[in-house]
Scaffold this motif. Sequence first.
Motif, PDB file in Angstrom:
ATOM      1  N   LEU A   6     -43.529 -11.021  -0.955  1.00  0.00           N
ATOM      2  CA  LEU A   6     -45.048 -11.092  -0.022  1.00  0.00           C
ATOM      3  C   LEU A   6     -46.560 -10.911  -0.270  1.00  0.00           C
ATOM      4  O   LEU A   6     -47.158 -10.426   0.281  1.00  0.00           O
ATOM      5  N   ASP A   7     -46.296  -9.926  -1.513  1.00  0.00           N
ATOM      6  CA  ASP A   7     -47.893  -9.882  -2.158  1.00  0.00           C
ATOM      7  C   ASP A   7     -48.549 -11.176  -1.666  1.00  0.00           C
ATOM      8  O   ASP A   7     -49.911 -10.964  -1.860  1.00  0.00           O
ATOM      9  N   THR A   8     -47.656 -12.125  -2.544  1.00  0.00           N
ATOM     10  CA  THR A   8     -48.681 -13.411  -3.000  1.00  0.00           C
ATOM     11  C   THR A   8     -48.115 -14.740  -1.791  1.00  0.00           C
ATOM     12  O   THR A   8     -48.217 -15.613  -2.216  1.00  0.00           O
ATOM     13  N   PHE A   9     -47.147 -14.206  -0.804  1.00  0.00           N
ATOM     14  CA  PHE A   9     -46.189 -15.044   0.048  1.00  0.00           C
ATOM     15  C   PHE A   9     -47.743 -15.836   0.994  1.00  0.00           C
ATOM     16  O   PHE A   9     -48.254 -15.044   0.791  1.00  0.00           O
ATOM     17  N   PRO A  10     -48.144 -16.635   0.864  1.00  0.00           N
ATOM     18  CA  PRO A  10     -49.363 -17.293   1.100  1.00  0.00           C
ATOM     19  C   PRO A  10     -48.529 -17.651   3.118  1.00  0.00           C
ATOM     20  O   PRO A  10     -47.862 -18.719   2.984  1.00  0.00           O
ATOM     21  N   PHE A  11     -49.210 -17.005   4.279  1.00  0.00           N
ATOM     22  CA  PHE A  11     -49.356 -17.117   5.328  1.00  0.00           C
ATOM     23  C   PHE A  11     -50.595 -17.451   5.696  1.00  0.00           C
ATOM     24  O   PHE A  11     -51.620 -16.133   5.810  1.00  0.00           O
ATOM     25  N   THR A  12     -51.014 -18.147   6.441  1.00  0.00           N
ATOM     26  CA  THR A  12     -52.049 -17.597   7.499  1.00  0.00           C
ATOM     27  C   THR A  12     -52.199 -17.762   9.133  1.00  0.00           C
ATOM     28  O   THR A  12     -51.222 -19.066   9.437  1.00  0.00           O
ATOM     29  N   PRO A  13     -51.650 -16.883   9.721  1.00  0.00           N
ATOM     30  CA  PRO A  13     -51.693 -17.021  11.224  1.00  0.00           C
ATOM     31  C   PRO A  13     -53.095 -17.300  12.154  1.00  0.00           C
ATOM     32  O   PRO A  13     -53.826 -18.024  11.234  1.00  0.00           O
ATOM     33  N   ARG A  14     -52.334 -17.892  12.940  1.00  0.00           N
ATOM     34  CA  ARG A  14     -53.150 -19.061  13.978  1.00  0.00           C
ATOM     35  C   ARG A  14     -54.396 -18.038  14.477  1.00  0.00           C
ATOM     36  O   ARG A  14     -53.991 -17.369  14.810  1.00  0.00           O
TER      37      ARG A  14
END
Length: 72
Positions: A64-72
């Motif tokens: 989760l430290d590097t999980f690529p996620f961008t909230p909308r």
Amino acid sequence: ITPYFDPLVCKLVVTAPTRQEAIERMIKALSESEVYGPPNNMAYLKAICESEVFKAGQAMTTYLDTFPFTPR
């Protein structure tokens, strides 16, 4: 809900005969659920469940430290 609410407003639990089926049920449940009012992390949880690393059972806590996620 006050601004000082517990972040665990609810819990979602799924079961299935296999890990793959359980992941599919979780993705479906997260896709069909809606929470009105407080911000929530359902899109983030769904993205994690859909990731290949998670599906393969290779996600460690540091994932989760590097999980690529961008909230909308």
